[in-house]
Structure formats: structure tokens, C-alpha cells
Scaffold this active site. Structure first.
Site, PDB file in Angstrom:
ATOM      1  N   GLU A 265       3.113   9.253 -13.096  1.00  0.00           N
ATOM      2  CA  GLU A 265       3.349  10.508 -12.373  1.00  0.00           C
ATOM      3  C   GLU A 265       4.796  10.594 -11.893  1.00  0.00           C
ATOM      4  OE1 GLU A 265       0.758   8.473 -11.894  1.00  0.00           O
ATOM      5  OE2 GLU A 265      -0.997   9.527 -11.096  1.00  0.00           O
TER       6      GLU A 265
ATOM      7  N   GLY B 185       2.749  -1.997  -1.992  1.00  0.00           N
ATOM      8  CA  GLY B 185       3.018  -0.553  -1.962  1.00  0.00           C
ATOM      9  C   GLY B 185       2.521   0.105  -0.681  1.00  0.00           C
ATOM     10  N   ARG B 186       1.264  -0.128  -0.311  1.00  0.00           N
ATOM     11  CA  ARG B 186       0.701   0.561   0.862  1.00  0.00           C
ATOM     12  C   ARG B 186       1.147  -0.072   2.178  1.00  0.00           C
ATOM     13  NH1 ARG B 186      -2.917  -1.784  -2.375  1.00  0.00           N
ATOM     14  NH2 ARG B 186      -4.194  -3.504  -1.613  1.00  0.00           N
TER      15      ARG B 186
ATOM     16  N   GLU C 114      -7.913   1.113  -0.292  1.00  0.00           N
ATOM     17  CA  GLU C 114      -7.312   0.405  -1.428  1.00  0.00           C
ATOM     18  C   GLU C 114      -7.245  -1.092  -1.117  1.00  0.00           C
ATOM     19  OE1 GLU C 114      -4.332   2.267  -4.402  1.00  0.00           O
ATOM     20  OE2 GLU C 114      -3.088   0.935  -3.213  1.00  0.00           O
TER      21      GLU C 114
HETATM   22  O1  F6P Z   1      -2.266   3.222  -8.602  1.00  0.00           O
HETATM   23  C1  F6P Z   1      -2.226   2.671  -7.348  1.00  0.00           C
HETATM   24  C2  F6P Z   1      -0.841   2.294  -6.958  1.00  0.00           C
HETATM   25  O2  F6P Z   1      -0.443   1.167  -7.668  1.00  0.00           O
HETATM   26  C3  F6P Z   1      -0.718   2.085  -5.468  1.00  0.00           C
HETATM   27  O3  F6P Z   1      -1.137   0.841  -5.076  1.00  0.00           O
HETATM   28  C4  F6P Z   1       0.728   2.332  -5.240  1.00  0.00           C
HETATM   29  O4  F6P Z   1       1.024   2.553  -3.905  1.00  0.00           O
HETATM   30  C5  F6P Z   1       0.940   3.537  -6.134  1.00  0.00           C
HETATM   31  O5  F6P Z   1       0.099   3.317  -7.238  1.00  0.00           O
HETATM   32  C6  F6P Z   1       2.343   3.776  -6.587  1.00  0.00           C
HETATM   33  O6  F6P Z   1       2.855   2.694  -7.295  1.00  0.00           O
HETATM   34  P1  F6P Z   1       4.420   2.536  -7.510  1.00  0.00           P
HETATM   35  O7  F6P Z   1       5.036   2.403  -6.164  1.00  0.00           O
HETATM   36  O8  F6P Z   1       4.606   1.314  -8.341  1.00  0.00           O
HETATM   37  O9  F6P Z   1       4.901   3.777  -8.193  1.00  0.00           O
END
Ligand code: F6P
Length: 546
Positions: A210, A263-264, A349
Site C-alpha cells: 500500500e 511497527g506498532r 496485533e
Molecule cells: O501488515 C501488518 C504490518 O506489518 C504491521 O505490523 C505494520 O505496522 C504495518 O504492516 C506496516 O508495515 P511497514 O511499516 O513495514 O510498512
């Protein structure tokens, strides 16, 4: 099968308590113990937590202290602080708290080079912050819009911090683009002008579909307005700097953070660059200080008065002994409107898992569904179910005593409503009261009964004096550590997120099936893997494509 994580003795004690709690409720606990509010409320400086309207009791705490011993809680907390690789499935330490505890107080024993990484990532963040600020100050056309491109942990915390701490009259708008759905992107781009827009792409892995697609589309929008190399003007925040550079972001514009920041859990890092640019680095540092204060509480406070442990204990008790499936969070402050989204990711998560740390099936209820909203809006939508529904839903109210506006009438009304809801959930309303209140109205029996509220519905209240950066930092750190404690009690790894991967992999397979080349042998073969329902939906979508 590994050994169940709750011993039969603790399980029996907690089941007996639950039977008793179901029979006698919460109100009686207040009559039985006049010191209940003092005993189960905690003043943490930055916020005050009142757990007295929940099912907490001395017996409950004592059983959970026994449970904590059985699961080696103190040892696990020590390992976490010492930088052990507690994210065992990904073989990583979990050290986001290092980013806010710059003096390293309370952190037990991390390696010097880990400390060095933490310090250098913070320094890089601050340098980049100042570099961008000085560019912003000297630009011919001032920046009016920042587009923060990132999803999940790469945006939810930043958005929350931005909304909670920006001045109400802030001139710079930050737009958070996460979703691949371009309805959002088109809407945002329609509000921006290329000459006054800054783009910050945030992705821990710098490989999230995305995020890359949204960055590509924004770059195209810049090119169409005559900017020949837009990517070189974008900023990238990531734990994979080489990937950001390979993507085309200039090395000077890449800010990295260590891989041991999940990430979180990354709101404390350069992931929050866009929010910091608006609220100011001083206020951002105060956010870190507030979190560091809560860290000390979590590290040092004995478990019987440790708010992170006690709250996780209640989450565990409700889920495993009172058949609770969800927990609701209601912030009575519009500036905290993104808190629920943030906590949903943080808690579900982290703890929505069905495997124990060794890979065997978990033998307990793990994360409840976390949901909620903003008061008073929610009172006019979901509160009917909270008060009279058949499911027991522990709720959490967040109230802020002092507003940052002068409209005192609004604020008093807001606070009065929040407090009244917690009182109503506890007190309920019986038939006798209804008959007295509506004596003159000649109500039918059905109407009278429809007005009965059982009461005894648990709620906890978090009271902030003001929504300052420190208070917000402490609040978020509290939820993080509570999540850790719950993971220890349920014996799961709170720090991976394997459950998101299958869907991502299948989406890659489905996409070509929607396109023109869907007839190739390879795509046909891949179609065979899908179930008849998915294939039929796919066919319907293809038929209706223009
Ligand atoms: O798909 C879940 C996830 O991996 C989350 O844990 C994370 O915060 C998010 O996607 C975004 O990931 P990234 O920071 O690698 O783009």
C-alpha cells in the site's frame, strides 16, 4: 502439547472467585469495604487510574500474584528490559522503550552497542527534524500540507500524537494516507498543491504494498505538475534504509530506526517525524519523558500496585473466567479520536494469537476485541448495548479534567456525561426505583421492565489533569506495558504478527485474476487454489468491471 500455563490450583481459585463475582456483583464490594476507592486507585502523576468499579479484589490480586510466580513474570520482565530476544519467532529484542529512556534509568542491562544504536537513531531523527524545519523556514512557498504515507504502526501512533497535541490553530495540515483505496488519496491530493506539499513515506520494511503504491501515485501527481524528480524530494523513514534508497529516496532524506522497534511500538521513533514537525521537537521530547516516567513505574513498582500488571490481570480474568469477549474504550476528548484505532492495533496485533511461545495451541482466551469511540458521540450509538446488552463488556473511560479551550460549559457537560456513564453502569436501575420515578405516568409493565438496568457492569476510569505531551506519553506507555503483561500471562509472543501474512500472499495471487491476463496458464493454475465462493465473487466482479 506443552504444559498448560495456568496450574489447576490457580485455575480453581479464580473460577471460584468468578462464581462469587457473578453472584454478588461490584456494588456490594463498595459496601463491604469503605476503603475500596483508595485501595484500587492509583495516582501516577501524569494520570490517575480508578479500578474500583471493576471486579478487582484483594483475593483476585493475590491469586494473580500466585499466577505471576508460576509464569516467572519478574524474570520475563527482566529479560524484556535486558534486551533478550523475546520476540522468539523473529529472533529479535523488543527495545522501543530505549528510545524514550535516554538516561537508561530502569533499563536493566542492554548491550552498549544497542544503547549506541538508540542514541544515534534519536540523533538522526533530531538532525533531520531541524534540517527540514530550516528548509521549511526558508522556502519561497511555505509548506501548507504534509502527506504522511504509511499504514498500521507506521501511521496510527503518529496520527494520534498529531491530533492530540497539535495547536488548535495549527497552520500546517498533516494528511495520513495508509489505505490503498485511492478515494482517500484523490481526496487529499485535491486539497494540496505540489509547491507547498511535503511527502514523508514511512515504512519499517519499506516493502509494504500500500505504502509503495501510494508513494508512486503521489510521485506521478508531482510529475504531472512539472516536478521531474519528485522522489528525490520525498523523505523516507524506515528500518530498512537501503530499500528506501533503492526505491529512489535520496540518502540525505532517509531517516532510519533500529529493527528492534516493532511497527506498532514505533511512535517514539522517527516514524513520528510528521507529527513532530507540527507539534515541535520540544513537545515531542516531553511525550518521551512522560512515557519514560511510566516505564519506571512498570519496571520498579511491585506487581500488587503496578497499574500495567493490574490492568492486564483484569483483562485476563474477564476473558478467561467471566467469558468476556471484548473491551471498550471511550475517550471523552475529541483530540483522542484516533486512540481506539491505535490501541486496536497495539493490543489485537500483539495478543490476538492462538499459539503459545513454543508453537503449541494456546490454552487460554487471548486478546479481547478492542473497540470504542469518543464520548459523548458513543452515548447516542453503542451505549444502549453497554448498559442493557446481554454481553458483559468491561469499559474504560478516559477523562481530561482541564480543556485547552475557553468554552467551559461544553467541557463541564462533557465531564458530567463521562462520569455519569461510569456511575450508571455500576448502579443500574431496579424496578422499585422505576416505579417511584414514573409514579405519575401510569407505565405498562413492559415499559417498566424495559427501563430496568442490571448495573454491576465494570468500568475503569483514567483521569488526566490536562492532555499534555507528558500525559499522553505516559498513557501510551501504560497500554504498551499492559499488552506485554497480558502476553506473559497467556504465554504468547506479543511481538510478531504472522496472522497478517496469509491474506497479503493471497492478495498477490488474486490481483492478476482480476486483470486482462487472467487467462494465462499460470493465473488459471493459481485460480484452482481458491474456494468456489471466492471464485464466484471474482467472476462477478470481473463481469461488472467497466
Ligand atoms: O501488515 C501488518 C504490518 O506489518 C504491521 O505490523 C505494520 O505496522 C504495518 O504492516 C506496516 O508495515 P511497514 O511499516 O513495514 O510498512
Amino acid at each position: 502439547m506443552s504444559t498448560p500455563s495456568i496450574s489447576p490450583a490457580i485455575k480453581d481459585a479464580l473460577s471460584a472467585l468468578a462464581d462469587q463475582d457473578l453472584k454478588s456483583g461490584i456494588k456490594r464490594k463498595f459496601t463491604a469495604d469503605s476503603s475500596r476507592v483508595d485501595k484500587f486507585s492509583h495516582d501516577l502523576g501524569e494520570f490517575y487510574l480508578d479500578l474500583s468499579k471493576t471486579h478487582i479484589s484483594d483475593e483476585l490480586v493475590s491469586s494473580y500474584l500466585g499466577f505471576a510466580k508460576e509464569v516467572n513474570f519478574e524474570q520475563k520482565r527482566h529479560e524484556f528490559l535486558a534486551g533478550a530476544r523475546i520476540n522468539n519467532s523473529e529472533d529479535r529484542s523488543v527495545l522501543h522503550a530505549l528510545l524514550r529512556d535516554s538516561s537508561n534509568q530502569g533499563i536493566a542491562m542492554v548491550e552498549p552497542d544497542t544503547l549506541e544504536q538508540a542514541a544515534s537513531s534519536k540523533a538522526q531523527f533530531i538532525d533531520q527534524y531541524h534540517a527540514i524545519q530550516s528548509k521549511l523556514d526558508t522556502r519561497d512557498v511555505p509548506v501548507a500540507d504534509i502527506i504522511h504515507v504509511g499504514i498500521g504502526g507506521s501511521s496510527l501512533g503518529t496520527q494520534l500524537v498529531f491530533e492530540a497535541l497539535k495547536q488548535l490553530n495549527s497552520l500546517i495540515k498533516v494528511h495520513f494516507i495508509g489505505n490503498i483505496d485511492a478515494h482517500q488519496l484523490v481526496d487529499v491530493l485535491n486539497q494540496c498543491r505540489p509547491e507547498s506539499t511535503l511527502v514523508i513515506g514511512v515504512s519499517k520494511t519499506f516493502s509494504t504494498a500500500e505504502t509503495l503504491q501510494n508513494l508512486d501515485s503521489i510521485a506521478t501527481w508531482f510529475r504531472r505538475s512539472g516536478v521531474s524528480e519528485p522522489l528525490s524530494q520525498f523523505y523516507g523513514v524506515t528500518a530498512a534504509p537501503s530499500k528506501a534508497m533503492d526505491y529512489g529516496i535520496a540518502s540525505d532524506n532517509v531517516v532510519s530506526f533500529p529493527n528492534w522497534v516493532g511497527g506498532r511500538y514505533s511512535v517514539w521513533s522517527s516514524v513520528s517525524l510528521s507529527a513532530a514537525l507540527v507539534i515541535g521537537i520540544e513537545r515531542f521530547n516531553e511525550l518521551l519523558d512522560g512515557a519514560a516516567e511510566l516505564d519506571k513505574h512498570f519496571y520498579q513498582q511491585p506487581l500488587e500496585s503496578n497499574v500495567c500488571f493490574l490492568s492486564a490481570m483484569l483483562d485476563h480474568y474477564y476473558g478467561n473466567f467471566l467469558d468476556v469477549k471484548s473491551r471498550a474504550i471511550f475517550a471523552y476528548d475529541f483530540r483522542l479520536r484516533s486512540l481506539v484505532d491505535y490501541l486496536q492495533q497495539l493490543e489485537t496485533e500483539s495478543n490476538g494469537k492462538d499459539r503459545q511461545r513454543d508453537g503449541t495451541q494456546v490454552d487460554q482466551q487471548t486478546s479481547p476485541v478492542v473497540w470504542g469511540g469518543v464520548g459523548t458521540d458513543v452515548q447516542h450509538s453503542v451505549f444502549q448495548m453497554l448498559h442493557q446488552g446481554t454481553a458483559l463488556i468491561p469499559s474504560e473511560f478516559i477523562l481530561v479534567a482541564n480543556a485547552d479551550h475557553q468554552m467551559d460549559d461544553h467541557h463541564q457537560e462533557l465531564l458530567a456525561n463521562g462520569l455519569a456513564q461510569t456511575a450508571a453502569l455500576l448502579a443500574g436501575q431496579d424496578l422499585e426505583t422505576i416505579e417511584r420515578l414514573y409514579k405519575s405516568e401510569n407505565l405498562s409493565d413492559a415499559t417498566k421492565h424495559a427501563k430496568i438496568f442490571s448495573g454491576d457492569r465494570p468500568s475503569s476510569t483514567i483521569l488526566l489533569d490536562k492532555l499534555t505531551p507528558k500525559a499522553l506519553g505516559a498513557l501510551l506507555a501504560f497500554y504498551e506495558h499492559r499488552t506485554f503483561c497480558f502476553g506473559v500471562l497467556t504465554n504468547i509472543n506479543s511481538y510478531d504478527q504472522m496472522g497478517v501474512e496469509l491474506g497479503k500472499r493471497l492478495a498477490k495471487q488474486v490481483k492478476p485474476l482480476l486483470s486482462e491476463e487472467a487467462n494465462s496458464d499460470e493465473t488459471q493454475k493459481s485460480a484452482e487454489e481458491f474456494d468456489p465462493s471466492t471464485l464466484s465473487l471474482l467472476a462477478k466482479i470481473k463481469n461488472s468491471l467497466d
